[in-house]
Scaffold this motif. Sequence first.
Motif, PDB file in Angstrom:
ATOM      1  N   PRO A 185       0.805  -1.230   0.000  1.00 41.11           N
ATOM      2  CA  PRO A 185       0.000   0.000   0.000  1.00 41.11           C
ATOM      3  C   PRO A 185       0.831   1.269   0.000  1.00 41.11           C
ATOM      4  N   TYR A 186       2.129   1.162   0.300  1.00 41.22           N
ATOM      5  CA  TYR A 186       3.008   2.333   0.286  1.00 41.22           C
ATOM      6  C   TYR A 186       3.509   2.650  -1.129  1.00 41.22           C
ATOM      7  N   LEU A 187       3.268   1.739  -2.056  1.00 40.20           N
ATOM      8  CA  LEU A 187       3.739   1.911  -3.424  1.00 40.20           C
ATOM      9  C   LEU A 187       2.642   2.529  -4.283  1.00 40.20           C
ATOM     10  N   HIS A 188       2.990   3.518  -5.070  1.00 39.29           N
ATOM     11  CA  HIS A 188       2.015   4.150  -5.964  1.00 39.29           C
ATOM     12  C   HIS A 188       1.458   3.122  -6.945  1.00 39.29           C
ATOM     13  N   ARG A 189       0.179   3.318  -7.330  1.00 40.34           N
ATOM     14  CA  ARG A 189      -0.396   2.428  -8.336  1.00 40.34           C
ATOM     15  C   ARG A 189       0.412   2.492  -9.631  1.00 40.34           C
ATOM     16  N   ARG A 190       0.761   3.702 -10.028  1.00 40.41           N
ATOM     17  CA  ARG A 190       1.650   3.907 -11.167  1.00 40.41           C
ATOM     18  C   ARG A 190       2.785   4.792 -10.672  1.00 40.41           C
ATOM     19  N   PHE A 191       3.922   4.177 -10.438  1.00 39.15           N
ATOM     20  CA  PHE A 191       5.059   4.886  -9.855  1.00 39.15           C
ATOM     21  C   PHE A 191       6.036   5.358 -10.926  1.00 39.15           C
ATOM     22  N   LEU A 192       6.458   4.458 -11.797  1.00 40.66           N
ATOM     23  CA  LEU A 192       7.419   4.780 -12.849  1.00 40.66           C
ATOM     24  C   LEU A 192       6.812   4.469 -14.215  1.00 40.66           C
ATOM     25  N   VAL A 193       7.291   5.166 -15.227  1.00 42.46           N
ATOM     26  CA  VAL A 193       6.895   4.841 -16.596  1.00 42.46           C
ATOM     27  C   VAL A 193       8.126   4.895 -17.484  1.00 42.46           C
ATOM     28  N   VAL A 194       8.285   3.875 -18.311  1.00 44.99           N
ATOM     29  CA  VAL A 194       9.338   3.832 -19.317  1.00 44.99           C
ATOM     30  C   VAL A 194       8.675   4.112 -20.660  1.00 44.99           C
ATOM     31  N   HIS A 195       9.192   5.093 -21.372  1.00 49.37           N
ATOM     32  CA  HIS A 195       8.526   5.499 -22.610  1.00 49.37           C
ATOM     33  C   HIS A 195       9.549   5.953 -23.630  1.00 49.37           C
ATOM     34  N   ASN A 196       9.176   5.903 -24.880  1.00 51.11           N
ATOM     35  CA  ASN A 196      10.063   6.257 -25.973  1.00 51.11           C
ATOM     36  C   ASN A 196       9.602   7.556 -26.613  1.00 51.11           C
ATOM     37  N   GLU A 197      10.534   8.491 -26.748  1.00 48.15           N
ATOM     38  CA  GLU A 197      10.240   9.758 -27.402  1.00 48.15           C
ATOM     39  C   GLU A 197      11.282  10.006 -28.477  1.00 48.15           C
ATOM     40  N   ASN A 198      10.833  10.051 -29.716  1.00 51.29           N
ATOM     41  CA  ASN A 198      11.728  10.348 -30.842  1.00 51.29           C
ATOM     42  C   ASN A 198      12.949   9.434 -30.886  1.00 51.29           C
ATOM     43  N   GLY A 199      12.729   8.166 -30.577  1.00 51.09           N
ATOM     44  CA  GLY A 199      13.812   7.197 -30.665  1.00 51.09           C
ATOM     45  C   GLY A 199      14.666   7.054 -29.430  1.00 51.09           C
ATOM     46  N   LEU A 200      14.363   7.817 -28.359  1.00 44.71           N
ATOM     47  CA  LEU A 200      15.143   7.749 -27.128  1.00 44.71           C
ATOM     48  C   LEU A 200      14.245   7.290 -25.980  1.00 44.71           C
ATOM     49  N   TRP A 201      14.713   6.300 -25.216  1.00 43.64           N
ATOM     50  CA  TRP A 201      13.946   5.790 -24.082  1.00 43.64           C
ATOM     51  C   TRP A 201      14.150   6.682 -22.861  1.00 43.64           C
ATOM     52  N   TRP A 202      13.058   6.916 -22.125  1.00 40.53           N
ATOM     53  CA  TRP A 202      13.084   7.762 -20.928  1.00 40.53           C
ATOM     54  C   TRP A 202      12.458   7.018 -19.756  1.00 40.53           C
TER      55      TRP A 202
END
Length: 237
Positions: free
Chosen positions: A37-54
Amino acid sequence: MDAGATYVEYCGERIALDAERRFFIGREADLSIDDNPYLHRRFLVVHNENGLWWLTNLGTHLSASVSAGDVGFSATLGPGARMPLVFGETTIVFTAGPTTYELSVFARAPQVKSVTRPEFSGGHTTQGVPTLTESQKLLIVVLAEEILRREGTGASAIPSSAQAARRLGWPLTKFNRKLDNVCDKLDQLGVSGMRGGGGKLASNRRTKLVEYAVSSRIVTREDLPLIDAEAARNAAG
């Protein structure tokens, strides 16, 4: 799995990432870590923008420690912050309540060239921010020197402005002026941490500057000889 694929690894499981969609990590997400319960439902997101991962921290009170041992990089990703994944393998560690979690992201990084393309000015090659001058790059390299030299070194190794100025053989006033200029340029490019509230310069801007420059490969170990060359020039003068 394709050796060239980008994927998240957690507890021995590998999950391939799709550049067309965001991948969420948290309590109730694409990668559901735990029902903690201390962890956010959505804590981190890995996403691609213009060919670069963030990697972006979507949380409001949790931070993540991000490291890449092969280049000696480590940083803290606070709530709302994001950073490019340009190391090949990036290790992410975070604590929620009494539990600590660790996962890795393996991201292809040929796109680094688009972040650190060479620029030519006055016959000298400068990498990174398009308007970065040779002396401004030197400033960043000397601040990041210990992190680039030693694997696993953290932000505590970043020298003070006075120490960095002495290392280059610069007057402190020159160093501070160039630091102001670099932070102004990065702030205009949207890099967080360069300024505090009310437009004032942030007190921890040297740390944020180094974290950004190392993670974006604006400076690398190959740039370290620039420091001694500059120090020798100034000593001779």
